[in-house]
Design a protein around this motif. Sequence first.
Motif, PDB file in Angstrom:
ATOM      1  N   ILE A   1      -3.609  23.328  43.448  1.00 43.50           N
ATOM      2  CA  ILE A   1      -2.317  22.654  43.561  1.00 43.50           C
ATOM      3  C   ILE A   1      -1.725  22.389  42.182  1.00 43.50           C
ATOM      4  O   ILE A   1      -0.526  22.584  41.950  1.00 43.50           O
TER       5      ILE A   1
ATOM      6  N   THR B   1       1.590  16.752  45.153  1.00 41.13           N
ATOM      7  CA  THR B   1       2.895  17.256  45.573  1.00 41.13           C
ATOM      8  C   THR B   1       2.785  17.773  46.996  1.00 41.13           C
ATOM      9  O   THR B   1       1.683  17.908  47.540  1.00 41.13           O
ATOM     10  N   LYS B   2       3.924  18.095  47.598  1.00 40.14           N
ATOM     11  CA  LYS B   2       3.956  18.709  48.920  1.00 40.14           C
ATOM     12  C   LYS B   2       4.469  20.132  48.796  1.00 40.14           C
ATOM     13  O   LYS B   2       5.220  20.472  47.877  1.00 40.14           O
TER      14      LYS B   2
ATOM     15  N   GLU C   1      -1.678  15.333  48.783  1.00 43.53           N
ATOM     16  CA  GLU C   1      -0.232  15.118  48.763  1.00 43.53           C
ATOM     17  C   GLU C   1       0.191  14.120  47.694  1.00 43.53           C
ATOM     18  O   GLU C   1       1.379  13.994  47.396  1.00 43.53           O
TER      19      GLU C   1
ATOM     20  N   GLY D   1       0.161  22.620  53.813  1.00 44.62           N
ATOM     21  CA  GLY D   1      -0.022  21.348  53.133  1.00 44.62           C
ATOM     22  C   GLY D   1      -1.451  20.849  53.279  1.00 44.62           C
ATOM     23  O   GLY D   1      -2.124  21.143  54.264  1.00 44.62           O
ATOM     24  N   GLU D   2      -1.913  20.116  52.295  1.00 45.61           N
ATOM     25  CA  GLU D   2      -3.242  19.499  52.340  1.00 45.61           C
ATOM     26  C   GLU D   2      -3.048  17.998  52.148  1.00 45.61           C
ATOM     27  O   GLU D   2      -2.705  17.535  51.058  1.00 45.61           O
ATOM     28  N   GLU D   3      -3.257  17.240  53.229  1.00 42.48           N
ATOM     29  CA  GLU D   3      -2.947  15.807  53.228  1.00 42.48           C
ATOM     30  C   GLU D   3      -3.651  15.061  52.103  1.00 42.48           C
ATOM     31  O   GLU D   3      -3.068  14.173  51.463  1.00 42.48           O
TER      32      GLU D   3
END
Length: 312
Positions: A28, A61-62, A58, A53-55
């Motif tokens: 990320i 970033t998203k 987050e 997305g990876e919670e």
Amino acid sequence: MKKNILKKISEFETVIIHRHVRPDPDAIGSQAGLKELILHHFPDKRVFLAGEGEESLEFLTKMDEIDDLEFENALIIVCDTANTERIDDDRYKKGSFLIKIDHHPNMDEYGDLNWVDTEASSTSEMICELFHDGEGKTFPDEGSRLLYAGIVGDTGRFRFPNTTERTFYWAAKLIKANFNAADLYDSMYETSLPLMRLEGYVLSEVEMRESGAAVVFLTEEILNKYGVSSQEASGIVNAFSTLKGIKAWVFFVEEPDVIRVRLRSKGPEIHKLAGRYNGGGHPMASGASITTWEEAKLFIKDLDEVCSTYTS
């Protein structure tokens, strides 16, 4: 190579940046950090982040929602991904030009431009070098935060052997930016109560073998008992890395259709072993996948051999 990559970035109006599935902070950080640096140098470009997305990440970033049409005539850059099978969002194939930027061993030489540096601590470190502003210059604040997170993540807070003078050089430049490093550390290493309890289970159940290999089995039943996902369980893979006499260790993490193999080492090179089991990675940190517990027994036997023949 870096000049060629920058030239290609300058030529395209739209840039879409990918990374690997099941991302970590370096995936990320390098992906989103690259976006920030491109926009810093080329503010009129349209830059998107691709992938699920990876919670748990987050706080960094998203990901962006990207229409299929955006991929037409776009420059595609894939960060921190050794092979095409692990690229998140296969629409990368629809782009006009493909660039690979990675620090894993170059097992799959995909891309029209292929920049791989296995001496780099992280892909985030490489992104710093791509947009080197020169002495006395700084990176944009958000880009610095993201790239610093990537370097911290892949070096284990500067504890792993991949940490070099070069790593500290870039960390020193990034830390000058306006972001709160303490808050970033808190977000990266915050642990939930279920995960902490699972870590206690792991510490009590780890099997230490005569070869110097250590083994942990995390079945679906165990994960469900503690209320922890397989992705969250990856956060404790180094729970017993300081165990006296340990050479390498493996976590077998069961999912509905696969058993994830998380492999780490303090000396023996384990990436070739991972490669024999549908995986790969770094000499000291790799991953693989198997389908049965019988295959896990074969993997342990092979790991025993790697550890037994290793001399420091």
